[in-house]
Write a protein that holds these residues in place. Structure first.
Motif, PDB file in Angstrom:
ATOM      1  N   ALA A  83       0.698  -1.232  -0.163  1.00  0.00           N
ATOM      2  CA  ALA A  83       0.084  -0.116   0.065  1.00  0.00           C
ATOM      3  C   ALA A  83       0.960   1.181  -0.079  1.00  0.00           C
ATOM      4  N   ASP A  84       0.424   2.325  -0.751  1.00  0.00           N
ATOM      5  CA  ASP A  84       1.246   3.621  -0.994  1.00  0.00           C
ATOM      6  C   ASP A  84       0.835   4.371   0.087  1.00  0.00           C
ATOM      7  N   ASN A  85       1.894   4.744   1.306  1.00  0.00           N
ATOM      8  CA  ASN A  85       1.636   5.467   2.311  1.00  0.00           C
ATOM      9  C   ASN A  85       1.922   7.030   2.063  1.00  0.00           C
ATOM     10  N   ARG A  86       2.308   7.569   0.791  1.00  0.00           N
ATOM     11  CA  ARG A  86       2.888   8.743   0.823  1.00  0.00           C
ATOM     12  C   ARG A  86       1.903   9.953   0.912  1.00  0.00           C
ATOM     13  N   ARG A  87       0.547   9.840   0.734  1.00  0.00           N
ATOM     14  CA  ARG A  87      -0.385  10.697   1.367  1.00  0.00           C
ATOM     15  C   ARG A  87      -0.487  10.918   2.723  1.00  0.00           C
ATOM     16  N   ALA A  88      -0.414   9.897   3.195  1.00  0.00           N
ATOM     17  CA  ALA A  88      -0.346   9.952   5.031  1.00  0.00           C
ATOM     18  C   ALA A  88       0.756  10.521   5.476  1.00  0.00           C
ATOM     19  N   LEU A  89       2.075  10.302   4.849  1.00  0.00           N
ATOM     20  CA  LEU A  89       3.344  10.740   5.250  1.00  0.00           C
ATOM     21  C   LEU A  89       3.354  12.297   4.965  1.00  0.00           C
ATOM     22  N   GLY A  90       2.504  12.479   3.712  1.00  0.00           N
ATOM     23  CA  GLY A  90       2.621  14.111   3.628  1.00  0.00           C
ATOM     24  C   GLY A  90       1.560  14.846   4.430  1.00  0.00           C
ATOM     25  N   GLN A  91       0.740  14.108   5.001  1.00  0.00           N
ATOM     26  CA  GLN A  91      -0.001  14.788   6.280  1.00  0.00           C
ATOM     27  C   GLN A  91       0.607  14.540   7.582  1.00  0.00           C
ATOM     28  N   GLY A  92       1.791  14.065   7.719  1.00  0.00           N
ATOM     29  CA  GLY A  92       2.651  14.115   8.887  1.00  0.00           C
ATOM     30  C   GLY A  92       2.842  12.676   9.743  1.00  0.00           C
ATOM     31  N   LEU A  93       2.271  11.572   9.143  1.00  0.00           N
ATOM     32  CA  LEU A  93       2.542  10.289   9.640  1.00  0.00           C
ATOM     33  C   LEU A  93       3.981   9.964  10.109  1.00  0.00           C
ATOM     34  N   THR A  94       4.439   9.776  11.237  1.00  0.00           N
ATOM     35  CA  THR A  94       5.691   9.448  11.275  1.00  0.00           C
ATOM     36  C   THR A  94       5.548   8.015  11.955  1.00  0.00           C
ATOM     37  N   PHE A  95       6.807   7.319  12.145  1.00  0.00           N
ATOM     38  CA  PHE A  95       6.934   6.098  12.588  1.00  0.00           C
ATOM     39  C   PHE A  95       8.332   5.933  13.566  1.00  0.00           C
ATOM     40  N   ARG A  96       7.979   5.201  14.612  1.00  0.00           N
ATOM     41  CA  ARG A  96       9.143   5.046  15.533  1.00  0.00           C
ATOM     42  C   ARG A  96      10.043   3.799  14.839  1.00  0.00           C
ATOM     43  N   PRO A  97      11.265   3.849  14.986  1.00  0.00           N
ATOM     44  CA  PRO A  97      11.999   2.812  14.413  1.00  0.00           C
ATOM     45  C   PRO A  97      11.496   1.443  14.580  1.00  0.00           C
ATOM     46  N   VAL A  98      11.719   0.625  13.550  1.00  0.00           N
ATOM     47  CA  VAL A  98      11.215  -0.879  13.759  1.00  0.00           C
ATOM     48  C   VAL A  98      11.724  -1.509  14.864  1.00  0.00           C
ATOM     49  N   ALA A  99      12.956  -1.540  15.075  1.00  0.00           N
ATOM     50  CA  ALA A  99      13.483  -1.966  16.467  1.00  0.00           C
ATOM     51  C   ALA A  99      12.781  -1.586  17.706  1.00  0.00           C
ATOM     52  N   GLN A 100      12.460  -0.520  17.780  1.00  0.00           N
ATOM     53  CA  GLN A 100      11.676   0.034  19.084  1.00  0.00           C
ATOM     54  C   GLN A 100      10.486  -0.617  18.851  1.00  0.00           C
ATOM     55  N   THR A 101       9.555  -0.561  17.898  1.00  0.00           N
ATOM     56  CA  THR A 101       8.321  -1.432  17.682  1.00  0.00           C
ATOM     57  C   THR A 101       8.412  -2.867  18.053  1.00  0.00           C
ATOM     58  N   ILE A 102       9.346  -3.350  17.601  1.00  0.00           N
ATOM     59  CA  ILE A 102       9.549  -4.863  17.930  1.00  0.00           C
ATOM     60  C   ILE A 102       9.831  -5.032  19.507  1.00  0.00           C
ATOM     61  N   GLY A 103      10.873  -4.398  19.950  1.00  0.00           N
ATOM     62  CA  GLY A 103      11.052  -4.490  21.379  1.00  0.00           C
ATOM     63  C   GLY A 103      10.154  -4.193  22.270  1.00  0.00           C
ATOM     64  N   ASP A 104       8.912  -3.277  21.809  1.00  0.00           N
ATOM     65  CA  ASP A 104       8.027  -2.626  22.571  1.00  0.00           C
ATOM     66  C   ASP A 104       7.055  -3.853  22.886  1.00  0.00           C
ATOM     67  N   THR A 105       6.874  -4.502  21.429  1.00  0.00           N
ATOM     68  CA  THR A 105       5.853  -5.482  21.281  1.00  0.00           C
ATOM     69  C   THR A 105       6.267  -6.870  22.164  1.00  0.00           C
ATOM     70  N   LEU A 106       7.600  -7.085  21.916  1.00  0.00           N
ATOM     71  CA  LEU A 106       8.068  -8.144  22.774  1.00  0.00           C
ATOM     72  C   LEU A 106       7.901  -8.091  24.198  1.00  0.00           C
ATOM     73  N   GLN A 107       8.215  -6.854  24.706  1.00  0.00           N
ATOM     74  CA  GLN A 107       7.980  -6.580  26.086  1.00  0.00           C
ATOM     75  C   GLN A 107       6.606  -6.938  26.367  1.00  0.00           C
ATOM     76  N   TRP A 108       5.659  -6.343  25.833  1.00  0.00           N
ATOM     77  CA  TRP A 108       4.416  -6.177  26.057  1.00  0.00           C
ATOM     78  C   TRP A 108       3.860  -7.712  26.139  1.00  0.00           C
ATOM     79  N   CYS A 109       4.300  -8.635  25.205  1.00  0.00           N
ATOM     80  CA  CYS A 109       4.002 -10.027  25.102  1.00  0.00           C
ATOM     81  C   CYS A 109       4.462 -10.568  26.660  1.00  0.00           C
ATOM     82  N   TRP A 110       5.733 -10.298  26.946  1.00  0.00           N
ATOM     83  CA  TRP A 110       6.377 -10.875  28.215  1.00  0.00           C
ATOM     84  C   TRP A 110       5.304 -10.611  29.331  1.00  0.00           C
TER      85      TRP A 110
END
Length: 140
Positions: A83-110
């Protein structure tokens, strides 16, 4: 978290529209994503790349039994990861680093106990089915 923060900003600014609010910010292959998962988890698992037809032949259901996998030619959801996210990026959508998302998700699971069973109660591929499928595929 990224989507929630962005959605609140859009609502506060009274911005309406239809957006593909998907990430990450830049292209990320499944191999890169899974390698990062292994690194964050401190896991030395060996990934075995298997053609879609082989996964289907093993009667492994996409997305539920094998999370984050959908056959590319799936009539309903194939190509979902393109899916093309350029329109959302143009409206200011930002993302945390993927490593942070993975780490946070793993921590939540535990912390939530989800890691002891299946995340969110979803019955994913059993260890037995995984071993049997890999054994059959690797013998060929």
């Amino acid at each position: 978290r990224d989507l929630a923060e962005w959605s609140v900003r859009l609502a506060e600014d009274r911005v309406a529209g239809v957006y593909h609010a998907v990430g990450p910010q830049a292209a990320l292959t499944m191999g890169q994503f899974l390698d990062e998962c292994l690194r964050i988890a401190g896991n030395d698992a060996e990934l075995v790349w298997t053609p879609d037809d082989e996964v289907r032949a093993a009667e492994i259901e996409g997305w539920t039994k094998l999370p984050l996998w959908i056959a590319e030619d799936d009539a309903e959801a194939g190509g979902i990861f393109e899916a093309d996210n350029r329109r959302a990026l143009g409206q200011g959508l930002t993302f945390r680093p993927v490593a942070q998302t993975i780490g946070d998700t793993l921590q939540w699971c535990w912390e939530s106990g989800a890691a002891a069973d299946s995340p969110l109660g979803v019955q994913t591929l059993s260890a037995e089915k995984e071993r049997a499928t890999l054994a059959r595929l690797l013998v060929r």
